[in-house]
Design an enzyme around this catalytic site. Sequence first.
Site, mmCIF file in Angstrom:
data_model
loop_
_atom_site.group_PDB
_atom_site.id
_atom_site.type_symbol
_atom_site.label_atom_id
_atom_site.label_comp_id
_atom_site.label_asym_id
_atom_site.label_seq_id
_atom_site.Cartn_x
_atom_site.Cartn_y
_atom_site.Cartn_z
ATOM 1 N N ASP A 34 0.919 -1.433 0.178
ATOM 2 C CA ASP A 34 0.131 0.033 0.063
ATOM 3 C C ASP A 34 0.972 1.271 -0.006
ATOM 4 O O ASP A 34 1.921 1.312 0.519
ATOM 5 C CB ASP A 34 -0.874 0.028 1.397
ATOM 6 C CG ASP A 34 -1.953 1.075 1.130
ATOM 7 O OD1 ASP A 34 -3.309 0.554 0.954
ATOM 8 O OD2 ASP A 34 -1.713 2.255 1.212
ATOM 9 N N ILE A 35 0.705 2.149 -0.654
ATOM 10 C CA ILE A 35 1.142 3.487 -0.932
ATOM 11 C C ILE A 35 1.342 4.166 0.505
ATOM 12 O O ILE A 35 2.034 5.046 0.663
ATOM 13 C CB ILE A 35 0.754 4.405 -2.274
ATOM 14 C CG1 ILE A 35 1.803 5.292 -2.654
ATOM 15 C CG2 ILE A 35 -0.593 5.060 -1.732
ATOM 16 C CD1 ILE A 35 1.456 5.712 -4.096
ATOM 17 N N ASN A 92 -12.932 -3.430 2.491
ATOM 18 C CA ASN A 92 -13.824 -2.391 2.376
ATOM 19 C C ASN A 92 -15.037 -2.522 1.203
ATOM 20 O O ASN A 92 -14.688 -2.884 0.145
ATOM 21 C CB ASN A 92 -13.459 -1.034 2.600
ATOM 22 C CG ASN A 92 -12.444 -0.959 3.886
ATOM 23 O OD1 ASN A 92 -12.834 -1.267 4.689
ATOM 24 N ND2 ASN A 92 -11.307 -0.293 3.536
ATOM 25 N N HIS A 105 -9.994 -5.317 -3.225
ATOM 26 C CA HIS A 105 -8.927 -5.428 -2.878
ATOM 27 C C HIS A 105 -8.822 -5.893 -1.386
ATOM 28 O O HIS A 105 -9.755 -5.451 -0.498
ATOM 29 C CB HIS A 105 -7.886 -4.132 -2.875
ATOM 30 C CG HIS A 105 -8.741 -3.155 -2.315
ATOM 31 N ND1 HIS A 105 -9.575 -2.265 -3.028
ATOM 32 C CD2 HIS A 105 -8.356 -2.192 -1.279
ATOM 33 C CE1 HIS A 105 -10.127 -1.109 -2.569
ATOM 34 N NE2 HIS A 105 -9.577 -1.032 -1.277
HETATM 35 P P1 5GP Z 1 -9.755 1.349 0.097
HETATM 36 O O1 5GP Z 1 -10.325 2.625 1.112
HETATM 37 O O2 5GP Z 1 -10.372 1.383 -1.229
HETATM 38 O O3 5GP Z 1 -10.307 -0.038 1.089
HETATM 39 O O4 5GP Z 1 -8.409 1.201 0.066
HETATM 40 C C1 5GP Z 1 -7.485 1.868 -0.903
HETATM 41 C C2 5GP Z 1 -6.246 1.582 -0.421
HETATM 42 O O5 5GP Z 1 -5.424 1.776 -1.772
HETATM 43 C C3 5GP Z 1 -5.763 2.863 0.406
HETATM 44 O O6 5GP Z 1 -5.262 2.095 1.449
HETATM 45 C C4 5GP Z 1 -4.726 3.490 -0.323
HETATM 46 O O7 5GP Z 1 -3.591 4.066 0.412
HETATM 47 C C5 5GP Z 1 -4.392 2.521 -1.500
HETATM 48 N N1 5GP Z 1 -3.895 3.133 -2.783
HETATM 49 C C6 5GP Z 1 -4.178 4.250 -3.403
HETATM 50 N N2 5GP Z 1 -4.068 4.438 -4.611
HETATM 51 C C7 5GP Z 1 -2.571 3.563 -4.675
HETATM 52 C C8 5GP Z 1 -1.606 3.664 -5.478
HETATM 53 O O8 5GP Z 1 -1.368 4.254 -6.442
HETATM 54 N N3 5GP Z 1 -0.719 2.625 -5.313
HETATM 55 C C9 5GP Z 1 -0.696 1.926 -3.955
HETATM 56 N N4 5GP Z 1 0.216 1.027 -3.896
HETATM 57 N N5 5GP Z 1 -1.693 1.939 -3.089
HETATM 58 C C10 5GP Z 1 -2.824 2.909 -3.427
#
Ligand code: 5GP
Length: 122
Positions: A34-35, A92, A105
Amino acid sequence: MASYDDNNIFAKILRGEIPCNKCDEDDLTLSFYDIAPQAPVHVLVIPKGRYVDYANFVAHASVEEIAGFSAAIHRVAEKTGISETGYRIISNIGNDGHQDVPHLHMHVLGGGAMGPMLAKRP
Ligand code: 5GP
């Protein structure tokens, strides 16, 4: 539920248009760090198929894809060492689930005590 958006950030990662720090890959899944990590180890496991969220995946994916996704999560936990100490998996879904990226994811989190599962409600 919204239809799949081919311009979501994880679709771009899958097409190689945006780089990622890869942890694991096979024919059916890609796992990358995760970024903005929320734990010492924070890896996202995604299917390569076009699935918006876990509910959409379970409703439409093949048994092979579902089994492959579960196996990838297990492999990531083993590869990162967190299977030794314990870890948390979270996916989520939708607005109330606070899903930001509309491609399924699984967050795989570990490397330290994860604390309470949810923030206490006021
Ligand atoms: P969600 O809120 O959809 O469950 O989680 C999305 C996740 O994707 C977040 O933890 C966010 O930090 C991660 N994320 C968003 N954009 C990127 C990206 O470009 N690269 C990576 N590796 N993670 C990302």
